[in-house]
Design a protein around this motif. Structure first.
Motif, short mmCIF file in Angstrom:
data_model
loop_
_atom_site.label_atom_id
_atom_site.label_comp_id
_atom_site.label_asym_id
_atom_site.label_seq_id
_atom_site.Cartn_x
_atom_site.Cartn_y
_atom_site.Cartn_z
N ALA A 126 -1.83 55.40 -33.84
CA ALA A 126 -3.21 55.65 -34.24
C ALA A 126 -4.20 55.24 -33.17
O ALA A 126 -5.28 55.83 -33.04
N GLN A 127 -3.85 54.22 -32.37
CA GLN A 127 -4.77 53.68 -31.38
C GLN A 127 -4.21 53.85 -29.96
O GLN A 127 -2.99 53.77 -29.76
N PRO A 128 -5.09 54.06 -28.97
CA PRO A 128 -4.62 54.11 -27.58
C PRO A 128 -3.96 52.80 -27.18
O PRO A 128 -4.32 51.73 -27.69
N CYS A 129 -2.99 52.87 -26.28
CA CYS A 129 -2.32 51.66 -25.83
C CYS A 129 -1.75 51.90 -24.44
O CYS A 129 -1.59 53.03 -24.00
N THR A 130 -1.43 50.81 -23.76
CA THR A 130 -0.76 50.92 -22.47
C THR A 130 0.75 50.98 -22.70
O THR A 130 1.26 50.56 -23.74
N THR A 131 1.45 51.52 -21.72
CA THR A 131 2.90 51.61 -21.80
C THR A 131 3.52 50.81 -20.65
O THR A 131 2.88 50.56 -19.63
N LYS A 132 4.78 50.43 -20.84
CA LYS A 132 5.50 49.70 -19.80
C LYS A 132 6.95 50.19 -19.79
O LYS A 132 7.73 49.85 -20.68
N PRO A 133 7.33 50.99 -18.79
CA PRO A 133 8.70 51.51 -18.74
C PRO A 133 9.72 50.38 -18.64
O PRO A 133 9.50 49.39 -17.92
N GLN A 134 10.82 50.53 -19.35
CA GLN A 134 11.90 49.54 -19.30
C GLN A 134 12.77 49.84 -18.08
O GLN A 134 13.77 50.55 -18.15
N THR A 135 12.42 49.28 -16.95
CA THR A 135 13.05 49.64 -15.68
C THR A 135 14.54 49.29 -15.65
O THR A 135 15.32 49.97 -14.96
N GLU A 136 14.94 48.24 -16.37
CA GLU A 136 16.36 47.88 -16.37
C GLU A 136 17.23 48.93 -17.05
O GLU A 136 18.45 48.92 -16.91
N GLU A 137 16.60 49.86 -17.77
CA GLU A 137 17.32 50.98 -18.38
C GLU A 137 17.15 52.27 -17.56
O GLU A 137 17.43 53.36 -18.05
N GLY A 138 16.71 52.11 -16.32
CA GLY A 138 16.56 53.28 -15.45
C GLY A 138 15.31 54.08 -15.69
O GLY A 138 15.17 55.20 -15.19
N ILE A 139 14.37 53.54 -16.47
CA ILE A 139 13.13 54.25 -16.79
C ILE A 139 12.07 53.85 -15.77
O ILE A 139 11.72 52.68 -15.65
#
Length: 207
Positions: free
Chosen positions: A159-172
């Motif tokens: 519902a609300q805007p948010c920041t994202t953080k890729p899970q780099t340890e999973e190759g993202i």
């Protein structure tokens, strides 16, 4: 129909509608016993020149359940997340656009798995839970075992805007909010099973 993906290839169980008759790139096998099913799995698994192999059967569910005995089965779950602006969250995993998902842990309901994996892989807060979109099946080999993974895909909302953080340890390495109009372009750069999810969600015309 039911589809089991073997990398970019597909094993498709079908009935009297015989969609394989209209598919010029297809091979068809009739389910007339266990040897036919074994041959179908071996053929689609080892022959990269066959992109789609259809198994013609009188009872799709029965054939599917007999096929499953040839694999070690695991459950996974993931989400197709939509924000208030009508954009959908995708991740870039190992250089390929994907949707957040992961293996179900012991004691978890698949919806719980989907929410947990979405939060872990993208860094977003808990999304609003929606309906089941579909279940996809794909195969891979791990530690000498032939695995069939059933992934349960759920619609979710933020519902609300948010920041994202890729899970780099999973190759993202990247997350991106994609407008619905651009999803067909991203569907060309993802896995067949993900295209099936997008198709079932009404975002692309074909999978």
């Amino acid at each position: 129909m039911k589809t089991i993906f073997f990398n970019s290839r597909a094993l498709i169980l079908c009935g009297e509608d015989r969609p394989g008759d209209e598919d010029p790139g297809a091979v068809m096998i009739v389910d007339n016993g266990e040897e036919a099913l074994t041959e179908a799995v071996r053929t689609i698994d080892t022959n990269e020149n066959i992109s789609r192999l259809y198994i013609l059967c009188t009872d799709i569910e029965n054939t599917y359940n007999r096929l499953r005995t040839r694999f070690t089965e695991v459950d996974a779950a993931g989400g197709l997340i939509r924000n208030s602006g009508g954009q959908y969250l995708m991740i870039l995993r190992n250089g390929i656009w994907d949707l957040p998902k992961g293996k179900r842990e012991n004691g978890e309901e698949v919806m719980e798995t989907a929410v947990r994996e979405v939060m872990e892989e993208t860094g977003i807060p808990a999304p609003e839970r929606g309906e089941l979109i579909c279940v996809t099946d794909h195969t891979y080999r791990r530690d000498g075992q032939f695995v069939l993974k059933h992934t349960y895909w759920f619609a979710m909302k933020l519902a609300q805007p948010c920041t994202t953080k890729p899970q780099t340890e999973e190759g993202i390495t990247q997350t991106a909010w994609i407008p619905a109009a651009e999803m067909p372009r991203y569907a060309e750069q993802t896995y067949p099973s993900i295209r099936e999810v997008l198709h079932n969600a009404g975002l692309v015309r074909s999978c």
